[in-house]
Design an enzyme around this catalytic site. Structure first.
Site, short mmCIF file in Angstrom:
data_model
loop_
_atom_site.label_atom_id
_atom_site.label_comp_id
_atom_site.label_asym_id
_atom_site.label_seq_id
_atom_site.Cartn_x
_atom_site.Cartn_y
_atom_site.Cartn_z
N LYS A 1 0.92 -1.12 0.10
CA LYS A 1 -0.14 -0.15 0.05
C LYS A 1 0.87 1.14 0.02
O LYS A 1 1.98 1.05 0.53
CB LYS A 1 -0.82 0.20 1.30
CG LYS A 1 -1.69 1.37 1.52
CD LYS A 1 -2.72 1.43 0.45
CE LYS A 1 -3.34 2.97 0.47
NZ LYS A 1 -4.41 3.28 -0.50
N CYS B 1 -2.61 9.80 -6.66
CA CYS B 1 -3.48 9.49 -5.61
C CYS B 1 -4.46 10.60 -5.84
O CYS B 1 -4.31 11.57 -5.63
CB CYS B 1 -3.22 9.25 -4.15
SG CYS B 1 -4.49 8.96 -2.86
N ASN C 1 -3.36 4.44 -12.53
CA ASN C 1 -4.17 4.57 -11.39
C ASN C 1 -5.62 4.50 -11.54
O ASN C 1 -6.04 4.57 -12.76
CB ASN C 1 -3.68 5.64 -10.53
CG ASN C 1 -3.77 5.45 -9.10
OD1 ASN C 1 -4.86 4.90 -8.54
ND2 ASN C 1 -2.77 5.92 -8.18
N GLY D 1 -6.41 -4.94 -9.45
CA GLY D 1 -7.04 -3.96 -8.39
C GLY D 1 -8.17 -4.54 -8.04
O GLY D 1 -8.31 -5.53 -7.35
#
Ligand code: ERO
Length: 312
Positions: free
Chosen positions: A45, A130, A193, A271
């Site tokens: 993580k 992020c 992402n 994911g």
């Protein structure tokens, strides 16, 4: 059949692993990914210097009909030193990716200094994407900031370093980010992402499905496959060949893994489907991928990696 890959001298006996954020916050989760006979590595993580509880729940939701997921976890993690302890103690032949996502350039550089000065013998993923820390932009959408942090990082960092990127949606942006990344001796680029700041509505209640940011969150899974493949392909066509590509996004079947490789991926991360299906997903995906490779008469990933055809 040769289903292996190499990045920065690290050999991967299997090309799949988890995507940072999924099945990787605790030692138990990390161990469960490493324990699979069908993974080649694990990624932690993304860590910040200190432990973070993350955003208030509900902060994760699986869309009906396996369409995908939306999350606004808010970068919950056990803190940098927890993962440093984990990698220091871990006995494994599989390479480990240490992901970091500091809330500032200074915090990222400080963690990189600690990693550089440590005995960590793996690969480092600088997460510049992020989407879920309120008030914090996705760094990699700021090309100057991206150039600046990589310039400073490479004044001292000599271990294998890669970046985790958000999806880009404009050909000029593919050109711009590739021109920046090609200036640095990166081991890899991980794309994509989640697609930041999507919005999902619960039909029954006319309400958003996650609490943080009024329901805005990163979207993953089937919904993002076309964008993920486009980013893998666009960057493979533009990046120096020494910069390897980790393809992430929209992987729910062996065909999806195959498509990422066809677009140029060396490793493939899972994911949303890992969160939905658990670590058994890796056996299924590798079996389905192998069936496709055999059906097409290939014997290794190199036979078709990056060989996507276009219409003349
Ligand atoms: C590191 C934080 C991330 C998170 C998060 O912790 O909210 N969610 C994502 O989809 N991608 C991220 O990079």
């Amino acid at each position: 059949m040769n289903l292996t890959a190499t990045i920065a001298g690290f050999n991967f006996e299997h090309i799949m692993l988890n995507a940072a954020g999924v099945m990787c916050q605790t030692a138990e989760e990390l161990d469960s990914v490493l324990a699979s006979a069908h993974t080649g590595a694990v990624v932690t993580k993304s860590a910040t210097s200190s432990l973070r509880p993350g955003n208030p729940a509900p902060r994760y939701y699986e869309l009906p009909n396996k369409l995908g997921t939306i999350n606004s976890m808010g970068l919950p993690n056990e803190g940098f030193n927890y993962y440093m302890d984990y990698v220091a103690k871990k006995q494994t032949h599989k390479p480990i990716f240490f992901s970091i996502a500091g809330l500032s350039k200074q915090e990222n550089l400080e963690m990189l200094h600690q990693l550089q000065d440590s005995d960590f013998n793996g690969l480092v993923e600088l997460n510049l994407s992020c989407p879920n820390v309120p008030g914090k932009p996705q760094t990699a959408y700021d090309f100057e900031a991206t150039q600046a942090i990589l310039t400073e990082a490479f004044t001292f960092f000599t271990k294998p370093l890669g970046v985790k990127l958000p999806p880009y949606f404009d050909i000029v942006h593919f050109d711009d980010i590739a021109n920046i990344l090609n200036q640095f001796p990166l081991a890899f680029v991980n794309t994509i992402n989640s697609i930041g700041n999507g919005l999902v509505i619960d039909d029954a209640t006319d309400t958003v499905v996650i609490k943080p940011k009024g329901g805005f969150g990163g979207v993953g899974g089937t919904l993002v496959k076309a964008t993920a493949l486009a980013n893998v392909r666009a960057l493979r066509l533009r990046l120096n060949p020494e910069i390897k590509i980790i393809g992430t996004g929209g992987v729910t079947s062996g065909r999806d893994v195959y498509d990422h490789i066809l677009c140029g991926a060396d490793l493939v991360e899972v994911g949303s489907q890992l969160a939905i299906e658990g670590v058994a997903v890796f056996e299924r995906l590798e079996r389905e991928l192998s069936e496709i490779i055999i059906e097409k008469g290939y014997t290794s990933l190199a036979d078709f990696r990056g060989q996507l055809k276009v219409i003349a």
